[in-house]
Design a protein around this motif. Structure first.
Motif, PDB file in Angstrom:
ATOM      1  N   UNK A 164      10.262   2.271   0.968  1.00 20.05           N
ATOM      2  CA  UNK A 164       9.177   3.245   1.051  1.00 20.05           C
ATOM      3  C   UNK A 164       8.628   3.265   2.472  1.00 20.05           C
ATOM      4  N   UNK A 165       8.170   4.443   2.872  1.00 20.32           N
ATOM      5  CA  UNK A 165       7.541   4.578   4.179  1.00 20.32           C
ATOM      6  C   UNK A 165       6.206   5.269   4.005  1.00 20.32           C
ATOM      7  N   UNK A 166       5.167   4.666   4.558  1.00 19.59           N
ATOM      8  CA  UNK A 166       3.818   5.217   4.485  1.00 19.59           C
ATOM      9  C   UNK A 166       3.294   5.336   5.909  1.00 19.59           C
ATOM     10  N   UNK A 192       0.826  -1.216   0.000  1.00 19.26           N
ATOM     11  CA  UNK A 192       0.000   0.000   0.000  1.00 19.26           C
ATOM     12  C   UNK A 192       0.854   1.258   0.000  1.00 19.26           C
ATOM     13  N   UNK A 193       1.547   1.471  -1.112  1.00 20.59           N
ATOM     14  CA  UNK A 193       2.426   2.625  -1.265  1.00 20.59           C
ATOM     15  C   UNK A 193       2.025   3.379  -2.521  1.00 20.59           C
ATOM     16  N   UNK A 194       1.987   4.708  -2.449  1.00 21.90           N
ATOM     17  CA  UNK A 194       1.529   5.491  -3.593  1.00 21.90           C
ATOM     18  C   UNK A 194       2.662   6.015  -4.475  1.00 21.90           C
ATOM     19  N   UNK A 195       3.909   5.962  -4.008  1.00 18.24           N
ATOM     20  CA  UNK A 195       4.971   6.630  -4.750  1.00 18.24           C
ATOM     21  C   UNK A 195       5.953   5.731  -5.466  1.00 18.24           C
ATOM     22  N   UNK A 196       5.531   4.508  -5.812  1.00 20.66           N
ATOM     23  CA  UNK A 196       6.460   3.585  -6.478  1.00 20.66           C
ATOM     24  C   UNK A 196       6.774   4.049  -7.898  1.00 20.66           C
TER      25      UNK A 196
END
Length: 223
Positions: free
Chosen positions: A161-163, A87-91
Motif C-alpha cells: 500500500x502507498x499513502x 496508517x492505510x485506509x484501503x486494506x
C-alpha cells in the motif's frame, strides 16, 4: 440540580479512569473464501458501565479506518504491525453484493437511476438526510446494559500500500493486531439543527461524550 450532579459524577469517573462506556472486541475470526480473498468477522460489544441510562450518537454497524476523519459517528478501526500503526485506509472492503443484469439496456437503466437520484438531491435535501441519519443513530443504553455486534469485511490479500509518500508492506511473518475506537460527539453532530430542534433532541437525555478504545486482538494476515 440532579442533572448537574450526574454530570459531575461522570466527569469524576473519567478523571479516575472509570469510563462510562466500555468497547470490547470479543473475537476476530477469518476464513479464506477464495485463494485471493479472506473474509473476517469481528464480534464486539458496547457496555454502559454506569447505573444510569445513557445516550450517544453512533452507527455501530459501520466500520471505517481511523484515518478517515474524526467527525463521523461510525466505529473506527486501527491495524498494527507489532506495536506500529499501519496508517492505510484501503486494506479492507465491506461485504459486496453482486447484481445480475439481463442485458446492456438494463445496466444503463440502473446507472441512469443512480445518476438521477443524485441529481435530484438539493443541498437542503442532503442536510435533511444528514439530520435524519443523526437522529436515527441516537443510541439509548439502559443501566449496565451490554449490546453485542457482528460485522464482516474482506481483504483481497494485497500486501503493498502507498499513502502519499509513505509505503507499507504487510509482512506475513510479523504479528498484526486490530483495534476499535468510537468518538462519541454531541455538539459537532448537532450543528446542522436549529436550537429548537437541538433542545427537543436533548430533552430528558443523558448524552455521553468522549473517545473510547477497545482491547487489541490479533488479525490473521499470514499465508
Amino acid at each position: 440540580m440532579k442533572k448537574k450532579l450526574l454530570y459531575i459524577l461522570l466527569y469524576s469517573s473519567f478523571l479516575f479512569g472509570q469510563k462510562p462506556v466500555e468497547l470490547e472486541i470479543e473475537s476476530l475470526t477469518s476464513v479464506d473464501e477464495t485463494q485471493d480473498e479472506r473474509t473476517f468477522t469481528i464480534k464486539y460489544s458496547i457496555t454502559n458501565k454506569t447505573d444510569k441510562t445513557i445516550h450517544f450518537i453512533l452507527n455501530p454497524n459501520n466500520l471505517i479506518p481511523i484515518s478517515a476523519g474524526s467527525l463521523n459517528p461510525s466505529i473506527y478501526y486501527n491495524v498494527y504491525e507489532n506495536e506500529i500503526s499501519i496508517d492505510v485506509s484501503g486494506i479492507f472492503t465491506g461485504n459486496r453484493t453482486t447484481r445480475n443484469f439481463k442485458d446492456e439496456a438494463e445496466v444503463k437503466k440502473y446507472n441512469d437511476s443512480i445518476v438521477e437520484t443524485f441529481k435530484n438531491k438539493t443541498v437542503e435535501k442532503l442536510i435533511q438526510d444528514s439530520k435524519a441519519n443523526t437522529v436515527k443513530n441516537i443510541q439509548e443504553f439502559k443501566p449496565n446494559e451490554t449490546r453485542e455486534y457482528s460485522i464482516t469485511f474482506n481483504w483481497n490479500k494485497n500486501r503493498y500500500f502507498k499513502n502519499d509518500v509513505m509505503e507499507y508492506y504487510i509482512d506475513e511473518n510479523k504479528s498484526h493486531f486490530y483495534e476499535l475506537h468510537i468518538n462519541l460527539m454531541k455538539e459537532e453532530l448537532l450543528s446542522k439543527f436549529s436550537e429548537e430542534e437541538k433542545n427537543e433532541i436533548l430533552k430528558d437525555k443523558n448524552f455521553i461524550k468522549g473517545w473510547f478504545t477497545s482491547n487489541k486482538v490479533e488479525i490473521n494476515f499470514r499465508e
